[in-house]
Design a protein around this motif. Structure first.
Motif, PDB file in Angstrom:
ATOM      1  N   MET A   1     -72.242  61.430 -39.655  1.00 14.19           N
ATOM      2  CA  MET A   1     -71.413  61.132 -38.513  1.00 14.19           C
ATOM      3  C   MET A   1     -71.161  59.629 -38.490  1.00 14.19           C
ATOM      4  N   TYR A   2     -69.916  59.271 -38.332  1.00 10.58           N
ATOM      5  CA  TYR A   2     -69.564  57.873 -38.193  1.00 10.58           C
ATOM      6  C   TYR A   2     -68.499  57.736 -37.113  1.00 10.58           C
ATOM      7  N   TRP A   3     -68.555  56.635 -36.401  1.00 11.66           N
ATOM      8  CA  TRP A   3     -67.577  56.358 -35.364  1.00 11.66           C
ATOM      9  C   TRP A   3     -66.922  55.021 -35.654  1.00 11.66           C
ATOM     10  N   THR A   4     -65.668  54.931 -35.360  1.00  8.17           N
ATOM     11  CA  THR A   4     -64.942  53.665 -35.388  1.00  8.17           C
ATOM     12  C   THR A   4     -64.312  53.500 -34.011  1.00  8.17           C
ATOM     13  N   LEU A   5     -63.816  52.313 -33.740  1.00  6.74           N
ATOM     14  CA  LEU A   5     -63.155  52.100 -32.456  1.00  6.74           C
ATOM     15  C   LEU A   5     -61.944  53.005 -32.312  1.00  6.74           C
ATOM     16  N   GLU A   6     -61.241  53.209 -33.411  1.00  7.69           N
ATOM     17  CA  GLU A   6     -60.063  54.074 -33.365  1.00  7.69           C
ATOM     18  C   GLU A   6     -60.440  55.511 -33.015  1.00  7.69           C
ATOM     19  N   LEU A   7     -61.491  56.027 -33.662  1.00  8.34           N
ATOM     20  CA  LEU A   7     -61.917  57.397 -33.383  1.00  8.34           C
ATOM     21  C   LEU A   7     -62.442  57.527 -31.952  1.00  8.34           C
ATOM     22  N   ALA A   8     -63.225  56.564 -31.515  1.00  6.41           N
ATOM     23  CA  ALA A   8     -63.787  56.620 -30.169  1.00  6.41           C
ATOM     24  C   ALA A   8     -62.700  56.498 -29.107  1.00  6.41           C
ATOM     25  N   SER A   9     -61.602  55.835 -29.439  1.00  7.68           N
ATOM     26  CA  SER A   9     -60.532  55.658 -28.451  1.00  7.68           C
ATOM     27  C   SER A   9     -59.908  56.992 -28.050  1.00  7.68           C
ATOM     28  N   TYR A  10     -60.016  57.997 -28.901  1.00  9.55           N
ATOM     29  CA  TYR A  10     -59.480  59.317 -28.551  1.00  9.55           C
ATOM     30  C   TYR A  10     -60.273  59.979 -27.426  1.00  9.55           C
ATOM     31  N   LEU A  11     -61.482  59.492 -27.183  1.00 20.46           N
ATOM     32  CA  LEU A  11     -62.306  60.040 -26.104  1.00 20.46           C
ATOM     33  C   LEU A  11     -62.317  59.158 -24.862  1.00 20.46           C
ATOM     34  N   SER A  12     -61.559  58.076 -24.890  1.00 23.72           N
ATOM     35  CA  SER A  12     -61.602  57.139 -23.757  1.00 23.72           C
ATOM     36  C   SER A  12     -61.109  57.766 -22.460  1.00 23.72           C
ATOM     37  N   ASP A  13     -60.172  58.694 -22.543  1.00 31.07           N
ATOM     38  CA  ASP A  13     -59.652  59.346 -21.334  1.00 31.07           C
ATOM     39  C   ASP A  13     -60.249  60.732 -21.111  1.00 31.07           C
ATOM     40  N   ALA A  14     -61.321  61.029 -21.792  1.00 29.24           N
ATOM     41  CA  ALA A  14     -61.960  62.338 -21.656  1.00 29.24           C
ATOM     42  C   ALA A  14     -62.489  62.513 -20.232  1.00 29.24           C
ATOM     43  N   PRO A  15     -62.584  63.747 -19.784  1.00 26.32           N
ATOM     44  CA  PRO A  15     -63.070  64.004 -18.416  1.00 26.32           C
ATOM     45  C   PRO A  15     -64.590  63.862 -18.326  1.00 26.32           C
ATOM     46  N   TRP A  16     -65.066  62.632 -18.183  1.00 28.57           N
ATOM     47  CA  TRP A  16     -66.510  62.379 -18.088  1.00 28.57           C
ATOM     48  C   TRP A  16     -66.997  62.732 -16.703  1.00 28.57           C
ATOM     49  N   PRO A  17     -68.171  63.231 -16.498  1.00 29.20           N
ATOM     50  CA  PRO A  17     -69.125  63.731 -17.494  1.00 29.20           C
ATOM     51  C   PRO A  17     -68.630  65.032 -18.124  1.00 29.20           C
ATOM     52  N   ALA A  18     -69.055  65.233 -19.363  1.00 24.51           N
ATOM     53  CA  ALA A  18     -68.620  66.412 -20.100  1.00 24.51           C
ATOM     54  C   ALA A  18     -69.710  66.854 -21.062  1.00 24.51           C
ATOM     55  N   THR A  19     -69.726  68.137 -21.352  1.00 26.81           N
ATOM     56  CA  THR A  19     -70.664  68.674 -22.334  1.00 26.81           C
ATOM     57  C   THR A  19     -70.063  68.529 -23.718  1.00 26.81           C
ATOM     58  N   LYS A  20     -70.861  68.795 -24.718  1.00 24.17           N
ATOM     59  CA  LYS A  20     -70.398  68.721 -26.099  1.00 24.17           C
ATOM     60  C   LYS A  20     -69.206  69.654 -26.319  1.00 24.17           C
ATOM     61  N   ASP A  21     -69.294  70.886 -25.836  1.00 22.75           N
ATOM     62  CA  ASP A  21     -68.202  71.846 -26.016  1.00 22.75           C
ATOM     63  C   ASP A  21     -66.932  71.409 -25.294  1.00 22.75           C
ATOM     64  N   GLU A  22     -67.077  70.834 -24.117  1.00 22.61           N
ATOM     65  CA  GLU A  22     -65.905  70.343 -23.388  1.00 22.61           C
ATOM     66  C   GLU A  22     -65.230  69.194 -24.125  1.00 22.61           C
ATOM     67  N   LEU A  23     -66.031  68.319 -24.727  1.00 23.61           N
ATOM     68  CA  LEU A  23     -65.471  67.204 -25.483  1.00 23.61           C
ATOM     69  C   LEU A  23     -64.757  67.691 -26.743  1.00 23.61           C
ATOM     70  N   ILE A  24     -65.322  68.690 -27.403  1.00 19.41           N
ATOM     71  CA  ILE A  24     -64.672  69.258 -28.587  1.00 19.41           C
ATOM     72  C   ILE A  24     -63.346  69.893 -28.187  1.00 19.41           C
ATOM     73  N   ASP A  25     -63.349  70.655 -27.104  1.00 13.44           N
ATOM     74  CA  ASP A  25     -62.126  71.282 -26.616  1.00 13.44           C
ATOM     75  C   ASP A  25     -61.085  70.229 -26.247  1.00 13.44           C
ATOM     76  N   TYR A  26     -61.499  69.170 -25.565  1.00 13.35           N
ATOM     77  CA  TYR A  26     -60.594  68.091 -25.189  1.00 13.35           C
ATOM     78  C   TYR A  26     -60.001  67.430 -26.434  1.00 13.35           C
ATOM     79  N   SER A  27     -60.830  67.186 -27.432  1.00 10.16           N
ATOM     80  CA  SER A  27     -60.356  66.546 -28.665  1.00 10.16           C
ATOM     81  C   SER A  27     -59.307  67.391 -29.365  1.00 10.16           C
ATOM     82  N   ILE A  28     -59.530  68.674 -29.420  1.00 11.48           N
ATOM     83  CA  ILE A  28     -58.583  69.572 -30.072  1.00 11.48           C
ATOM     84  C   ILE A  28     -57.269  69.621 -29.278  1.00 11.48           C
ATOM     85  N   ARG A  29     -57.367  69.738 -27.955  1.00  8.63           N
ATOM     86  CA  ARG A  29     -56.163  69.836 -27.123  1.00  8.63           C
ATOM     87  C   ARG A  29     -55.314  68.573 -27.154  1.00  8.63           C
TER      88      ARG A  29
END
Length: 73
Positions: A1-29
């Motif tokens: 597993m590796y993270w970059t600022l670019e990859l992490a930026s895709y989660l910046s607007d995620a609905p926090w707090p969130a579970t792992k499954d919710e984050l995966i679903d958000y990323s796909i959507r």
């Protein structure tokens, strides 16, 4: 597993707090790159919810990491 600022930026607007499954679903959507989904899938899931990207990637830079002094300007 590796993270970059670019990859992490895709989660910046995620609905926090969130579970792992919710984050995966958000990323796909939102059309995040496959690497983001793979990184989230590789997290050991204990059923906890995450409050921010810092809990997933502890090295994520925060405002405190920059040496910008707003009082000077």
């Amino acid at each position: 597993m590796y993270w970059t600022l670019e990859l992490a930026s895709y989660l910046s607007d995620a609905p926090w707090p969130a579970t792992k499954d919710e984050l995966i679903d958000y990323s796909i959507r939102t059309g995040a790159p496959l690497e983001v989904v793979e990184n989230l899938q590789s997290i050991e899931d204990e059923g906890d919810s995450y409050d921010s990207i810092q809990e997933i990637w502890p090295d994520y830079p925060t405002d405190e990491d920059y040496l910008w002094n707003e009082d000077e300007y």
